[in-house]
Scaffold this active site. Structure first.
Site, PDB file in Angstrom:
ATOM      1  CE  LYS A   1      46.027  38.101  43.197  1.00  0.00           C
ATOM      2  NZ  LYS A   1      47.783  38.727  44.236  1.00  0.00           N
TER       3      LYS A   1
ATOM      4  CG  ASP B   1      52.791  37.949  42.118  1.00  0.00           C
ATOM      5  OD1 ASP B   1      53.314  38.028  41.218  1.00  0.00           O
ATOM      6  OD2 ASP B   1      52.347  38.586  43.139  1.00  0.00           O
TER       7      ASP B   1
ATOM      8  CE  LYS C   1      54.897  37.812  45.370  1.00  0.00           C
ATOM      9  NZ  LYS C   1      54.349  38.989  46.011  1.00  0.00           N
TER      10      LYS C   1
ATOM     11  CG  ASP D   1      48.703  36.191  44.136  1.00  0.00           C
ATOM     12  OD1 ASP D   1      48.250  36.695  45.876  1.00  0.00           O
ATOM     13  OD2 ASP D   1      49.572  36.793  43.864  1.00  0.00           O
TER      14      ASP D   1
ATOM     15  CG  ASP E   1      54.500  41.980  43.797  1.00  0.00           C
ATOM     16  OD1 ASP E   1      54.642  40.825  43.914  1.00  0.00           O
ATOM     17  OD2 ASP E   1      55.543  42.152  45.341  1.00  0.00           O
TER      18      ASP E   1
ATOM     19  CD  GLU F   1      49.859  40.908  41.082  1.00  0.00           C
ATOM     20  OE1 GLU F   1      49.475  39.098  41.207  1.00  0.00           O
ATOM     21  OE2 GLU F   1      50.804  41.315  41.641  1.00  0.00           O
TER      22      GLU F   1
ATOM     23  NE  ARG G   1      47.381  47.049  44.027  1.00  0.00           N
ATOM     24  CZ  ARG G   1      48.003  47.331  45.165  1.00  0.00           C
ATOM     25  NH1 ARG G   1      48.155  48.779  45.433  1.00  0.00           N
ATOM     26  NH2 ARG G   1      48.530  46.887  46.464  1.00  0.00           N
TER      27      ARG G   1
END
Length: 473
Positions: A228, A233, A240, A251, A310, A312, A314
Site C-alpha cells: 500500500k 491520506d 481525518k 501511509d 478513510d 482506502e 484495503r
C-alpha cells in the site's frame, strides 16, 4: 535514497580503539583482564554491565577503548546507541564477546541512521570497523535505511509519481522488468486504486516488476509482494482530524516495506522468482474524489460500497491481491499501514499478522523472534465476515459495527485471495514515536528481516527437512 552509503562503517583501519561488550555474569573476568587503572576506574564509576551502559576507558594519552554493558539484552538494538555516543575522533572495533557479531553490526548501523535531507546534523556517527564476513548485516541495514528514508520524505516531495519512479529505479538496479500503469491503463487494470486516487491532482500509479535469482529455475518458488503506497491520506470526505493527519506521509509505509524486502531478496540473490506490486496514490478531497455511499468496481468483478473514504488502503490492496492470486504464487505477502485498530490492540512496536496458513504464520512468528523483528498474530475470524454486507453492492469496505477493525480489514482483503494460496497480511505502524537505541524517531522498516528469514526457511529448506522444521514450530 536508492544508494544507501553506510558511512558509519570502514573496512580497513590500522589504528582502532577496542569496544568490550560485556554481560554481567562475565564482568568479574573482564575486569581482571584489564590493566589495573582501567579496572579500578570502571569499579569506581559503578559499571555493572547493564544494557546500554557505555564507559570510555582511560589510557596514558587519552581514551584507550570503551566498555559496553549488554545486560541480558540479546537484540541488535543494545549496540544502537554506540554511533552517537562514541567519540568521532577514533575508529572503533568490537572485541569478541558473548554476542552475535552480525547482529551487533546491524544494530550499530541501525543506530547510525539519520534523515539529514533538510537540516545539518550536530555530528556524524563514529566509525566502526566492519569485517567482510558481515555482508548480510550490511544488506539488511542498507534496506532499512532505504525504507526509513522513503517514509521520512515529506509528501510534497514523495508523491505517487515519485514513489512509482523510485520503485522502477530499484527494479532497474537489479535487472528486474518493470511496468508502470497510469491513466486509462490504470483505470482498466486497477479500478479501485483509480477510484482512491481520483480526488488528487497528483495521478495514481501502479508499478509491477519481476525478478529472478541467478540460480532460480523456471519452477523456482514464486514470491508475490504487494504494498500500500498511499503517499498522503487526508481520509477523503470522511476527513481525518488535523492531529490524525500529522503523520500521514507514512501511509505509504507498506509500499516502502515491500520494496525494502524486495531489495534484500534481490541483493542476497535468493533462488526464487519475485514479483512486486505497489499501488501509489494519494487520498485527497475534491470534487472528483470518491464519496461515502459510492459504489466502485474491483478488478475481481466485485462491487464495493464505500462506507468510509478513510478505509482506502484495503481498496488499494484488493486489486493487487486479486492480480497476484491469478499467478498462483507459492506465497503472497502484503504490507500496509492499514488500521488504527491494530495499533490500539498491539501498540506501535508489534505489527499485526494475519494469515490463512498456520504453517506460514508459525514460520513468520518464529523468524521474527529469531531476528528480533517481532509480530503478533490476530485471527481472520469468519464470524465477523457478515459485518461487511452491503444492501446495494457485493461488499462494503467497512464493517457495520465499530469493533475488530483490523480483523474486518483482513477479512475484506481475504475475499480477493484464492483460498488455496498461502497469504500473509501485515498491518504495521512503520514509525517510531520516540528515539530509542537503534530506532530513531521517524519512519521504520518493520518485518523485513522477519519475512526474509521466513522466506528462506520455508521455501529454500530441502524438502526432507520440512517435517523437522514444522515439528520445531
Amino acid at each position: 535514497m536508492l544508494d544507501q552509503i553506510l558511512d558509519c562503517l570502514v573496512d580497513t583501519d590500522d589504528s582502532t580503539q577496542p569496544i568490550h561488550a560485556v554481560r554481567p555474569d562475565r564482568l568479574v573476568g573482564f575486569l581482571n583482564s584489564l590493566p589495573s587503572h582501567q579496572a579500578g576506574f570502571l569499579r569506581d564509576c559503578g559499571f555493572g554491565a547493564t544494557a546500554g551502559d557505555l564507559r570510555l576507558l582511560p589510557g596514558p594519552d587519552g581514551i584507550a577503548g570503551a566498555a559496553l554493558g549488554l545486560g541480558e539484552d540479546h537484540t541488535p538494538f543494545v549496540f544502537g546507541g554506540l554511533p552517537m555516543l562514541l567519540p568521532e575522533i577514533s575508529t572503533w572495533r568490537l572485541q569478541p564477546g558473548d554476542y552475535d557479531p552480525l547482529a551487533a553490526t546491524l544494530g550499530y548501523c541501525l543506530g547510525a541512521y539519520r534523515y539529514a535531507r533538510f537540516r545539518r546534523q550536530a555530528r556524524a556517527p563514529a566509525k566502526l570497523l566492519c569485517p567482510p564476513a558481515h555482508e548480510a548485516s550490511l544488506i539488511q541495514a542498507a534496506a532499512t535505511w532505504m525504507v526509513r528514508d522513503l517514509i521520512n520524505t515529506p509528501a510534497n516531495i514523495l508523491g505517487p509519481v515519485e514513489l512509482a519512479d523510485f520503485a522502477v529505479s530499484l527494479a532497474g538496479r537489479y535487472g528486474a522488468e518493470a511496468d508502470v500503469f497510469a491513466d486509462e491503463a490504470l483505470r482498466q487494470a486497477y479500478p479501485t486504486i483509480a477510484a482512491v486516487g481520483a480526488g488528487s491532482v497528483r495521478p495514481a500509479r501502479v508499478v509491477t516488476f519481476r525478478w529472478r535469482g541467478s540460480a532460480a529455475a523456471d519452477d523456482a518458488p514464486l514470491v508475490s509482494l504487494c504494498g500500500k503506497g498511499v503517499c498522503f491520506d487526508t481520509g477523503g470526505y470522511d476527513l481525518k482530524p488535523s492531529a490524525g493527519m500529522l503523520r500521514m506521509k507514512k501511509d505509504m509505509g507498506g509500499a516502502a516495506t515491500v520494496l525494502g524486502l524486495a531489495r534484500i531478496i534481490m541483493e542476497s540473490d535468493l533462488p526464487v522468482r519475485l514479483v512486486v506490486r505497489v499501488g501509489c496514490v494519494e487520498n485527497s478531497v475534491s470534487g472528483t474524489a470518491m464519496r461515502p455511499s459510492d459504489v466502485v468496481l474491483t478488478r475481481a468483478g466485485l462491487t464495493v460500497e464505500i462506507g468510509n473514504t478513510d478505509a482506502e488502503g484495503r481498496l488499494v490492496l484488493c486489486d493487487l491481491l486479486h492480480e497476484a492470486s491469478e499467478e498462483a504464487p507459492a506465497i503472497i505477502i502484503d504490507c500496509a499501514t492499514l488500521t488504527g485498530a491494530a495499533r490500539v490492540a498491539l501498540g506501535p512496536d508489534l505489527p499485526a499478522l494475519f494469515c490463512n496458513d498456520d504453517a506460514w504464520a508459525a514460520q513468520v512468528l518464529l523468524s521474527g523472534n529469531a531476528v528480533h523483528d517481532p509480530l503478533w498474530r490476530l485471527p481472520l475470524w469468519s464470524g465477523y465476515d457478515d459485518w461487511l454486507k452491503s444492501p446495494i453492492a457485493d461488499i462494503n469496505n467497512v464493517a457495520s459495527k465499530p469493533m475488530a477493525g483490523s480483523i474486518v480489514a483482513g477479512l475484506y482483503l481475504q475475499r480477493f485471495v484464492k483460498p488455496v494460496i498461502p497469504w500473509v497480511h501485515i498491518d504495521l505502524y512503520a514509525w517510531n514515536d520516540a528515539t530509542r537505541p537503534g530506532r530513531p524517531e521517524g519512519g521504520e522498516a518493520m518485518t523485513i528481516r522477519a519475512l526474509f528469514l521466513a522466506l528462506k526457511e520455508r521455501l529454500l529448506v530441502p524438502s526432507d527437512q520440512d517435517g523437522k522444521r514444522l515439528a520445531a514450530l
